[in-house]
Design an enzyme around this catalytic site. Structure first.
Site: not given
Length: 278
Positions: A18, A49-50, A84-85, A170, A195, A197
């Site tokens: 991530d 995703e982040n 999820n993001h 994830h 996910h 981190h």
């Protein structure tokens, strides 16, 4: 290991966890050509995703933007996975339209794609993104994912999955990730977790040839608790407090960290090594 006809030349894959924030994306992009050369990586897969924190949190401020995705692709990233993001941020439709962006496959969604097949010379890698129900929290824009094992069996029956296969799972639970890796041992080349981190130290070569690591880790600033941003909102939720009354999330400060592994894959699709890169 691979199904008949799905062999590939040996390859090395660099899988990066991530990316938190645009500064982290720029930091990674600046270093990626050297990392790719140093590790002789044929393919680079990055969970991003982040990679953009763009507005009010808790939900809308995460996600991906066209600007940051372009920066990563221009640096040589071959596939960008999500979680999820993947449905957050202002550019979601444009981002999911990129052929190099992979969103979780195990949900009812018409935008984007859940897998991608990469080819370089005589090397072929199929990248699949799965989202665990443990990572789809209430209030998020991500559609509710289908259970992992039925989703995999349906996918494997319906889709041609050529070459080596790498799954980005994830999810929250290391036991769930380990269980799916064990269930897929010999059917996929690698399963890497994202996910949470916080990187797990050890990578594993499973008996039938699948490489596995529970958590790639976060690529971003190491301050606070190491997740890349201030955990005050999470602490407030744990105490039963109204975290929405807090100021917006802040990205952490401090030195950047790279959460990544190198996976070596043989001609039959079996992994031969998995090593953490720091």
């Amino acid at each position: 290991m691979s199904p008949a006809g799905h062999r590939t030349a040996p390859m090395t894959v660099l899988a990066v966890g991530d990316v938190v924030g645009s500064d982290a994306a720029g930091w990674l992009a600046d270093r990626l050509p050297r990392l790719r050369e140093e590790h002789e990586a044929d393919f680079v897969v990055v969970n991003a995703e982040n990679c953009a924190v763009t507005g009010p949190i808790p939900m809308d401020g995460f996600g991906m933007t066209v600007e940051v995705i372009d920066r990563l692709l221009d640096a040589g990233v071959d596939a960008i996975t999500g979680g999820n993001h993947s449905w957050d941020g202002p550019d979601v439709d444009d981002v999911l339209a990129y052929p190099q962006v992979v969103r979780p496959v195990n949900l009812d969604e018409t935008r984007g794609r859940g897998l991608i097949t990469l080819t370089r010379g005589d090397r072929t890698l199929t990248v699949i993104n799965l989202l665990s129900p443990t990572a789809a929290l209430p209030g998020m824009k991500a559609p509710q994912p289908e259970p992992l094992w039925p989703s995999w069996t349906a996918l494997a029956a319906a889709e041609d999955l050529p070459g080596a296969i790498l799954i980005d799972l994830h999810g929250e639970s290391p036991w769930e990730k380990a269980s799916l890796a064990a269930a897929l041992d010999g059917q996929v080349s690698a399963l890497v977790g994202t996910h949470t981190h916080d990187p797990t130290l050890r990578g594993h070569l499973l008996p039938a040839g699948t490489a596995y690591v529970a958590e790639l880790g976060m690529t971003g600033p190491l301050g606070f608790t190491g997740g890349g941003f201030d955990p005050a909102h999470f602490a407030a939720r744990l105490r039963g407090e109204d975290h929405t009354a807090l100021p917006p999330y802040e990205l952490a400060t401090g030195p950047m960290s790279l959460g990544a592994v190198r996976v070596d894959i043989g001609a039959d699709g079996s992994a031969t090594a998995i090593d953490r890169i720091t």
